[in-house]
Design a protein around this motif. Sequence first.
Motif, short mmCIF file in Angstrom:
data_model
loop_
_atom_site.label_atom_id
_atom_site.label_comp_id
_atom_site.label_asym_id
_atom_site.label_seq_id
_atom_site.Cartn_x
_atom_site.Cartn_y
_atom_site.Cartn_z
N SER A 182 45.56 39.09 40.63
CA SER A 182 44.50 40.07 40.34
C SER A 182 43.14 39.39 40.34
O SER A 182 42.17 39.92 40.90
CB SER A 182 44.76 40.74 38.99
N ALA A 196 41.42 50.77 39.35
CA ALA A 196 42.10 49.51 39.68
C ALA A 196 42.13 48.58 38.47
O ALA A 196 43.12 47.88 38.24
CB ALA A 196 41.41 48.84 40.85
N ARG A 245 42.09 38.57 43.89
CA ARG A 245 41.65 39.76 44.64
C ARG A 245 40.25 40.21 44.20
O ARG A 245 39.50 40.77 45.00
CB ARG A 245 42.65 40.89 44.42
N ASN A 246 39.92 39.95 42.96
CA ASN A 246 38.60 40.32 42.46
C ASN A 246 37.53 39.30 42.79
O ASN A 246 36.33 39.57 42.65
CB ASN A 246 38.64 40.52 40.94
N SER A 272 50.91 37.39 38.27
CA SER A 272 50.27 38.69 38.44
C SER A 272 48.79 38.62 38.07
O SER A 272 47.94 39.15 38.79
CB SER A 272 50.98 39.73 37.58
N SER A 273 48.49 37.96 36.96
CA SER A 273 47.09 37.82 36.53
C SER A 273 46.30 36.99 37.53
O SER A 273 45.14 37.31 37.85
CB SER A 273 47.03 37.16 35.15
N GLU A 327 49.64 46.52 34.50
CA GLU A 327 50.66 45.70 35.15
C GLU A 327 50.79 44.35 34.46
O GLU A 327 51.90 43.83 34.26
CB GLU A 327 50.29 45.50 36.63
N ARG A 351 44.83 49.83 36.05
CA ARG A 351 46.18 49.64 36.59
C ARG A 351 46.57 48.16 36.60
O ARG A 351 47.72 47.82 36.32
CB ARG A 351 46.25 50.24 38.00
N ASN A 352 45.62 47.29 36.92
CA ASN A 352 45.90 45.85 36.88
C ASN A 352 46.18 45.38 35.46
O ASN A 352 47.08 44.55 35.23
CB ASN A 352 44.72 45.06 37.46
N CYS A 353 45.41 45.89 34.50
CA CYS A 353 45.60 45.54 33.09
C CYS A 353 46.98 46.00 32.62
O CYS A 353 47.70 45.26 31.93
CB CYS A 353 44.51 46.15 32.25
#
Length: 214
Positions: A192, A26, A195-196, A188-189, A33, A29-31
């Motif tokens: 993320s 994850a 969510r974290n 997006s950042s 994106e 993939r987040n990085c």
Amino acid sequence: MAGGKRYGRYVDDFINSHRYIDCNSAVCRNCHEMNIHIIRGLLIDCTSLVKSLFTAETFSFEECMALKRKYDIAGVWFGSSRIEDSRNDPPLSFGCNFSREQMTGIVACANAYHLFCVSTLRIEDMEALFACKKGFCIRVNNIRHVAVLFDALLENTFILPHWQSVLDKGRFLLSKDGTRYVTASSLSSALSAARNNITSANLGIRKAVSRLKI
């Protein structure tokens, strides 16, 4: 591009051909994106600056990071603000159709969690935002909470998946200090990060949105 491909088409093809990576982490993939959104912002918002790099003899990693740094801190974009053929783009839309009661619930949620830099958010403000009214913009007080709100609206099928792009292209959101527009990469950042680090406010926003369906 040397073969005659339009710049706008090149940007679309480049982004779409680099969306996926062979990794199930994850974090990775987040990085990835986030980086894709940064590159998209550079290619679209810094057109004149980036185009000169296509003919540069070298482009080092250090130069790449320096370019990203300029992009991160700039209050005004370096080149043309949009790809030259943007006039042919379809109208911006979130694909939503909220009832008066649902819009009232969204406004109440935004006011409760102080999403925007206004003393009291009005229904007319949110109607203008979701209608993608040209020239409308509003300052964001907490970008993470705003990202969570839109993500929750997507999760409950109220809006379409490209909401980050719509907010970016329409320039509907301003940073808290009012010096720059909120980009898709920033959203997006922020999402993320939210969510974290799940907070009571994030959960409250999601619950408020889920109740709109009742």
